[in-house]
Scaffold this active site. Structure first.
Site, PDB file in Angstrom:
ATOM      1  N   ASP A 116      39.145  40.371  42.613  1.00  0.00           N
ATOM      2  CA  ASP A 116      40.095  39.287  42.420  1.00  0.00           C
ATOM      3  C   ASP A 116      40.998  39.236  43.662  1.00  0.00           C
ATOM      4  O   ASP A 116      40.640  38.610  44.659  1.00  0.00           O
ATOM      5  CB  ASP A 116      40.861  39.587  41.122  1.00  0.00           C
ATOM      6  CG  ASP A 116      41.688  38.436  40.623  1.00  0.00           C
ATOM      7  OD1 ASP A 116      41.210  37.306  40.641  1.00  0.00           O
ATOM      8  OD2 ASP A 116      42.833  38.682  40.209  1.00  0.00           O
ATOM      9  N   LYS A 144      35.758  36.600  43.059  1.00  0.00           N
ATOM     10  CA  LYS A 144      36.616  35.409  43.029  1.00  0.00           C
ATOM     11  C   LYS A 144      37.365  35.304  44.354  1.00  0.00           C
ATOM     12  O   LYS A 144      38.551  35.652  44.429  1.00  0.00           O
ATOM     13  CB  LYS A 144      37.661  35.536  41.916  1.00  0.00           C
ATOM     14  CG  LYS A 144      37.213  35.233  40.513  1.00  0.00           C
ATOM     15  CD  LYS A 144      38.465  35.286  39.619  1.00  0.00           C
ATOM     16  CE  LYS A 144      38.128  35.127  38.165  1.00  0.00           C
ATOM     17  NZ  LYS A 144      39.336  35.330  37.316  1.00  0.00           N
TER      18      LYS A 144
HETATM   19  C1  PRP Z   1      39.854  44.927  37.258  1.00  0.00           C
HETATM   20  C2  PRP Z   1      38.491  45.055  37.890  1.00  0.00           C
HETATM   21  C3  PRP Z   1      38.809  45.623  39.232  1.00  0.00           C
HETATM   22  C4  PRP Z   1      40.160  45.019  39.566  1.00  0.00           C
HETATM   23  C5  PRP Z   1      39.983  43.842  40.474  1.00  0.00           C
HETATM   24  O1  PRP Z   1      40.160  46.169  36.685  1.00  0.00           O
HETATM   25  O2  PRP Z   1      37.650  45.897  37.150  1.00  0.00           O
HETATM   26  O3  PRP Z   1      38.903  47.036  39.222  1.00  0.00           O
HETATM   27  O4  PRP Z   1      40.734  44.606  38.320  1.00  0.00           O
HETATM   28  O5  PRP Z   1      41.205  43.263  40.773  1.00  0.00           O
HETATM   29  P1  PRP Z   1      41.801  43.149  42.236  1.00  0.00           P
HETATM   30  O6  PRP Z   1      40.732  42.687  43.157  1.00  0.00           O
HETATM   31  O7  PRP Z   1      42.913  42.129  42.063  1.00  0.00           O
HETATM   32  O8  PRP Z   1      42.362  44.483  42.622  1.00  0.00           O
HETATM   33  P2  PRP Z   1      41.322  46.355  35.611  1.00  0.00           P
HETATM   34  O9  PRP Z   1      42.539  46.890  36.308  1.00  0.00           O
HETATM   35  O10 PRP Z   1      41.480  45.111  34.816  1.00  0.00           O
HETATM   36  O11 PRP Z   1      40.828  47.527  34.694  1.00  0.00           O
HETATM   37  P3  PRP Z   1      39.538  47.641  33.748  1.00  0.00           P
HETATM   38  O12 PRP Z   1      38.343  47.672  34.638  1.00  0.00           O
HETATM   39  O13 PRP Z   1      39.758  48.933  33.024  1.00  0.00           O
HETATM   40  O14 PRP Z   1      39.538  46.447  32.806  1.00  0.00           O
END
Ligand code: PRP
Length: 194
Positions: A116, A144
């Site tokens: 993201d 994304k």
């Molecule tokens: C989500 C995803 C990535 C991160 C991406 O994890 O799995 O690790 O966010 O976001 P970024 O590019 O903005 O850093 P999340 O923290 O939601 O934890 P999870 O995998 O336990 O749901």
């Protein structure tokens, strides 16, 4: 849970607006990525370590490791970047670290479900490089790029998606929907009413 038409790709959930990537499409994507990884790592005498970033990547990791044919080892880290809702907090916290004595002989491939802002992978690549890994590359199922806050490109990616709130295939909203076998778009009323 609402089940509609028969067939694995059409099993629906009443909170899902529509399926964005079906099980069949995900399978094709992961088969393609595994071939790219096999091509790039075959013939290496070093250790390929698939590093799953919990929790969201666990389903992708499970499928990817079965399709890769070069020898791999697996390990896990848990970091957090999102708050409780739908937007990124921008903070990276290591909840479960990687403890190995053989990092200097490991080619690490970080396995992510989604990129993201790019902050998590940007941080982790730097962190693991400083920790002494032989090499660090990244693979993500979903990307994304329109949400980037830092300049980051994965080495392997499954599908570039628009800025929609997606769940399923490991991805959650408030810890729900991870077990859905497809990637779906969550109905806005689900997260605007909470
Ligand atoms: C989500 C995803 C990535 C991160 C991406 O994890 O799995 O690790 O966010 O976001 P970024 O590019 O903005 O850093 P999340 O923290 O939601 O934890 P999870 O995998 O336990 O749901």
């Amino acid at each position: 849970m609402t089940r509609t038409l028969p067939g694995r790709d059409t099993v629906m959930h009443s909170d899902i607006e529509r399926v964005l990537i079906s099980e069949t499409e995900i399978d094709e994507i992961i088969t393609r990525i595994a071939k790219e990884i096999d091509r790039d790592y075959s013939g290496s005498d070093r250790k390929l370590l698939l590093l799953c970033i919990l929790k969201g990547s666990v389903v992708f990791m499970g499928e990817l490791m079965k399709k890769i044919t070069v020898p791999v080892e697996i390990d896990f880290m848990k970091v957090s970047s999102y708050g409780a809702g739908t937007s990124s907090s921008g903070n990276i916290n290591i909840m479960l670290d990687l403890y190995r004595r053989d990092l200097d002989s490991c080619d690490i491939l970080i396995v992510e479900d989604i990129i993201d802002s790019g902050r998590t992978l940007s941080y982790l690549v730097n962190y693991l490089t400083l920790k002494g890994a032989k090499s660090v590359r990244t693979v993500t199922l979903l990307d994304k790029p329109s949400r980037r806050e830092v300049d980051f490109q994965p080495d392997y990616h499954g599908m570039i998606i628009p800025d929609l709130f997606v769940v399923g295939y490991g991805l959650d909203y408030n810890e729900k929907y991870r077990a859905l076998p497809f990637v779906g778009i969550l109905k806005p009323e689900v997260y605007t009413h909470n």
